[in-house]
Scaffold this motif. Structure first.
Motif, PDB file in Angstrom:
ATOM      1  N   ARG A 101      -9.438   1.658  -0.768  1.00  0.00           N
ATOM      2  CA  ARG A 101      -9.684   1.550   0.672  1.00  0.00           C
ATOM      3  C   ARG A 101      -8.453   0.990   1.377  1.00  0.00           C
ATOM      4  O   ARG A 101      -8.099   1.434   2.483  1.00  0.00           O
ATOM      5  N   GLY A 102      -7.791   0.028   0.753  1.00  0.00           N
ATOM      6  CA  GLY A 102      -6.572  -0.524   1.333  1.00  0.00           C
ATOM      7  C   GLY A 102      -5.457   0.506   1.436  1.00  0.00           C
ATOM      8  O   GLY A 102      -4.645   0.460   2.370  1.00  0.00           O
ATOM      9  N   LEU A 103      -5.419   1.457   0.491  1.00  0.00           N
ATOM     10  CA  LEU A 103      -4.400   2.513   0.525  1.00  0.00           C
ATOM     11  C   LEU A 103      -4.579   3.452   1.715  1.00  0.00           C
ATOM     12  O   LEU A 103      -3.662   4.194   2.063  1.00  0.00           O
ATOM     13  N   HIS A 104      -5.755   3.414   2.331  1.00  0.00           N
ATOM     14  CA  HIS A 104      -6.000   4.247   3.507  1.00  0.00           C
ATOM     15  C   HIS A 104      -5.689   3.510   4.806  1.00  0.00           C
ATOM     16  O   HIS A 104      -5.894   4.073   5.886  1.00  0.00           O
ATOM     17  N   HIS A 105      -5.197   2.293   4.709  1.00  0.00           N
ATOM     18  CA  HIS A 105      -4.804   1.573   5.918  1.00  0.00           C
ATOM     19  C   HIS A 105      -3.615   2.286   6.562  1.00  0.00           C
ATOM     20  O   HIS A 105      -2.689   2.734   5.864  1.00  0.00           O
ATOM     21  N   PRO A 106      -3.616   2.420   7.878  1.00  0.00           N
ATOM     22  CA  PRO A 106      -2.545   3.163   8.561  1.00  0.00           C
ATOM     23  C   PRO A 106      -1.132   2.685   8.219  1.00  0.00           C
ATOM     24  O   PRO A 106      -0.181   3.473   8.281  1.00  0.00           O
ATOM     25  N   LEU A 107      -0.966   1.408   7.881  1.00  0.00           N
ATOM     26  CA  LEU A 107       0.377   0.898   7.588  1.00  0.00           C
ATOM     27  C   LEU A 107       0.957   1.461   6.297  1.00  0.00           C
ATOM     28  O   LEU A 107       2.180   1.515   6.132  1.00  0.00           O
ATOM     29  N   VAL A 108       0.098   1.910   5.367  1.00  0.00           N
ATOM     30  CA  VAL A 108       0.605   2.383   4.075  1.00  0.00           C
ATOM     31  C   VAL A 108       0.189   3.812   3.739  1.00  0.00           C
ATOM     32  O   VAL A 108       0.787   4.445   2.865  1.00  0.00           O
ATOM     33  N   TYR A 109      -0.835   4.334   4.415  1.00  0.00           N
ATOM     34  CA  TYR A 109      -1.395   5.630   4.012  1.00  0.00           C
ATOM     35  C   TYR A 109      -0.355   6.749   4.038  1.00  0.00           C
ATOM     36  O   TYR A 109      -0.234   7.512   3.072  1.00  0.00           O
ATOM     37  N   SER A 110       0.375   6.878   5.126  1.00  0.00           N
ATOM     38  CA  SER A 110       1.235   8.049   5.311  1.00  0.00           C
ATOM     39  C   SER A 110       2.303   8.184   4.228  1.00  0.00           C
ATOM     40  O   SER A 110       2.637   9.295   3.819  1.00  0.00           O
ATOM     41  N   TRP A 111       2.843   7.064   3.743  1.00  0.00           N
ATOM     42  CA  TRP A 111       3.921   7.162   2.748  1.00  0.00           C
ATOM     43  C   TRP A 111       3.452   6.879   1.324  1.00  0.00           C
ATOM     44  O   TRP A 111       4.133   7.262   0.362  1.00  0.00           O
ATOM     45  N   LEU A 112       2.282   6.243   1.171  1.00  0.00           N
ATOM     46  CA  LEU A 112       1.873   5.832  -0.162  1.00  0.00           C
ATOM     47  C   LEU A 112       0.732   6.679  -0.733  1.00  0.00           C
ATOM     48  O   LEU A 112       0.817   7.136  -1.881  1.00  0.00           O
ATOM     49  N   HIS A 113      -0.306   6.908   0.036  1.00  0.00           N
ATOM     50  CA  HIS A 113      -1.490   7.591  -0.506  1.00  0.00           C
ATOM     51  C   HIS A 113      -1.614   9.041  -0.050  1.00  0.00           C
ATOM     52  O   HIS A 113      -2.269   9.846  -0.713  1.00  0.00           O
ATOM     53  N   LYS A 114      -0.988   9.382   1.053  1.00  0.00           N
ATOM     54  CA  LYS A 114      -1.105  10.737   1.580  1.00  0.00           C
ATOM     55  C   LYS A 114      -0.611  11.810   0.608  1.00  0.00           C
ATOM     56  O   LYS A 114      -1.202  12.907   0.568  1.00  0.00           O
ATOM     57  N   PRO A 115       0.439  11.560  -0.200  1.00  0.00           N
ATOM     58  CA  PRO A 115       0.870  12.599  -1.151  1.00  0.00           C
ATOM     59  C   PRO A 115      -0.245  13.080  -2.072  1.00  0.00           C
ATOM     60  O   PRO A 115      -0.283  14.258  -2.437  1.00  0.00           O
ATOM     61  N   HIS A 116      -1.163  12.187  -2.456  1.00  0.00           N
ATOM     62  CA  HIS A 116      -2.256  12.619  -3.329  1.00  0.00           C
ATOM     63  C   HIS A 116      -3.287  13.430  -2.561  1.00  0.00           C
ATOM     64  O   HIS A 116      -3.945  14.309  -3.135  1.00  0.00           O
ATOM     65  N   HIS A 117      -3.441  13.168  -1.281  1.00  0.00           N
ATOM     66  CA  HIS A 117      -4.417  13.910  -0.478  1.00  0.00           C
ATOM     67  C   HIS A 117      -3.903  15.290  -0.092  1.00  0.00           C
ATOM     68  O   HIS A 117      -4.607  16.048   0.575  1.00  0.00           O
ATOM     69  N   LYS A 118      -2.708  15.609  -0.519  1.00  0.00           N
ATOM     70  CA  LYS A 118      -2.208  16.970  -0.350  1.00  0.00           C
ATOM     71  C   LYS A 118      -3.086  17.950  -1.111  1.00  0.00           C
ATOM     72  O   LYS A 118      -3.236  19.108  -0.745  1.00  0.00           O
TER      73      LYS A 118
END
Length: 332
Positions: A170-187
């Protein structure tokens, strides 16, 4: 990990290191070699008969750098395991899904291969701590802290990791980190077996932390740890990342239905509604499609408590595929 590494050395790596860094004074005999001698830093739980190459390398088994390098074996396991699962259980119809990307498998492999070495390097300190005996892992049931803990350790492990991964995810979906950290997996809206390690390295490592922290805090028998390690790997690759009929069995155990289910490998478990308790592939698909729901790992408990649960629903494309195939069978 000391047991895992002992098996890996005996079966594969002793010979590899003997070839890469041979000891010219080595004697290729194993009658006088003992497992304790080869693993002086640990009490070996399942001592194996050493191979004849056990002492044939200048790089000995208890060398810290060799142990660290040996754990990079994970990349080979990832490629071989994903390849086998892709050619056996993976439903190839998903590759026609409108959300399936062009050249997706190649992209998944490239991201996985680039992530695994970094994840492994970040994880090596935990593995080395386990190998060196600095964790609370113990060898025998008689060493458990109290009567009944041998059984209690399993639900305790699941509850601890399920809770920790929920909050990390859930923390990985925080706007401060999502775009560069977790978004690659949601590709990967429609992931294949090769997506099991297709993370940003820090993303994959952070979600694996609870598994390594647990034996640092709680006692855990080594054989149980190996079993749980295998279970977690199977859960991650087989259940969370792509359709598998086993999921339907697991999910429907908790359903209040009295009718039998007809299951085949053609069934699309990824896109069928599942259990309200088990956080399986159908729940994980909702997470990939709607992002801010179903963060859990094993159960939906924390999603329900945290208000982030979304009930799985069918996928129009895959349901259409099922209808077309049934219609074609009737015509034939």
């Amino acid at each position: 990990m000391d047991v895992f590494l002992d098996v890996l050395d005996t079966v594969v790596l002793d010979r590899c290191y003997a070839f890469l860094s041979p000891d010219p004074t080595a004697v290729y005999q194993n009658e006088t070699i003992t497992a304790i001698h080869l693993n002086r830093h640990v009490n070996v739980y399942y001592p194996l008969q050493p191979s004849k190459w056990a002492e044939a390398s200048l790089w000995k088994r208890d060398d810290l750098s060799r142990q660290a390098l040996s754990l990079l074996f994970a990349m080979i396991m990832y490629l071989l395991g994903s390849l086998v699962l892709y050619h056996t259980l993976f439903d190839k119809r998903l590759m026609r899904h409108p959300r399936f990307l062009a050249h997706q498998i190649k992209l998944e492999i490239n991201q996985g291969i680039s992530a695994i070495p970094v994840i492994t390097l970040l994880t090596i300190p935990f593995f080395l701590a386990e190998i060196r005996g600095w964790s609370k892992l113990y060898d025998f049931t008689s060493e458990s802290p109290f009567f009944g803990y041998t059984l209690l350790q399993y639900p305790l492990f699941i509850c601890f990791t399920d809770s920790a991964i929920y909050w990390i995810h859930r923390g990985l979906h925080h706007p401060l980190v999502y775009s560069w950290l977790h978004k690659p997996h949601h590709k990967w809206a429609v992931p294949t077996p090769f997506a099991s390690y297709a993370f940003h390295p820090l993303d994959g490592w952070s979600q694996s932390l609870p598994y390594h922290i647990f034996p640092m805090i709680f006692p855990l028998q080594k054989s149980a740890y190996l079993g749980l390690f295998v279970f977690v790997t199977i859960w991650t690759v087989l259940i969370r990342e792509f359709p598998c009929p086993v999921l339907l069995i697991l999910e429907n155990i908790t359903k209040k239905e009295n009718k039998c289910l007809h299951l085949t490998f053609a069934d699309d478990a990824e896109y069928l509604p599942g259990s309200i308790i088990i956080n399986g592939a159908s729940c994980h698909t909702m997470h990939h499609l709607y992002f801010n729901y179903n963060y859990g790992q094993f159960t939906t408990a924390w999603d329900r408590l945290g208000g982030t649960y979304r009930k799985p629903k069918g996928d129009a494309f895959m349901e259409g595929q099922e209808r077309d195939e049934k219609a074609a069978k009737k015509l034939n």
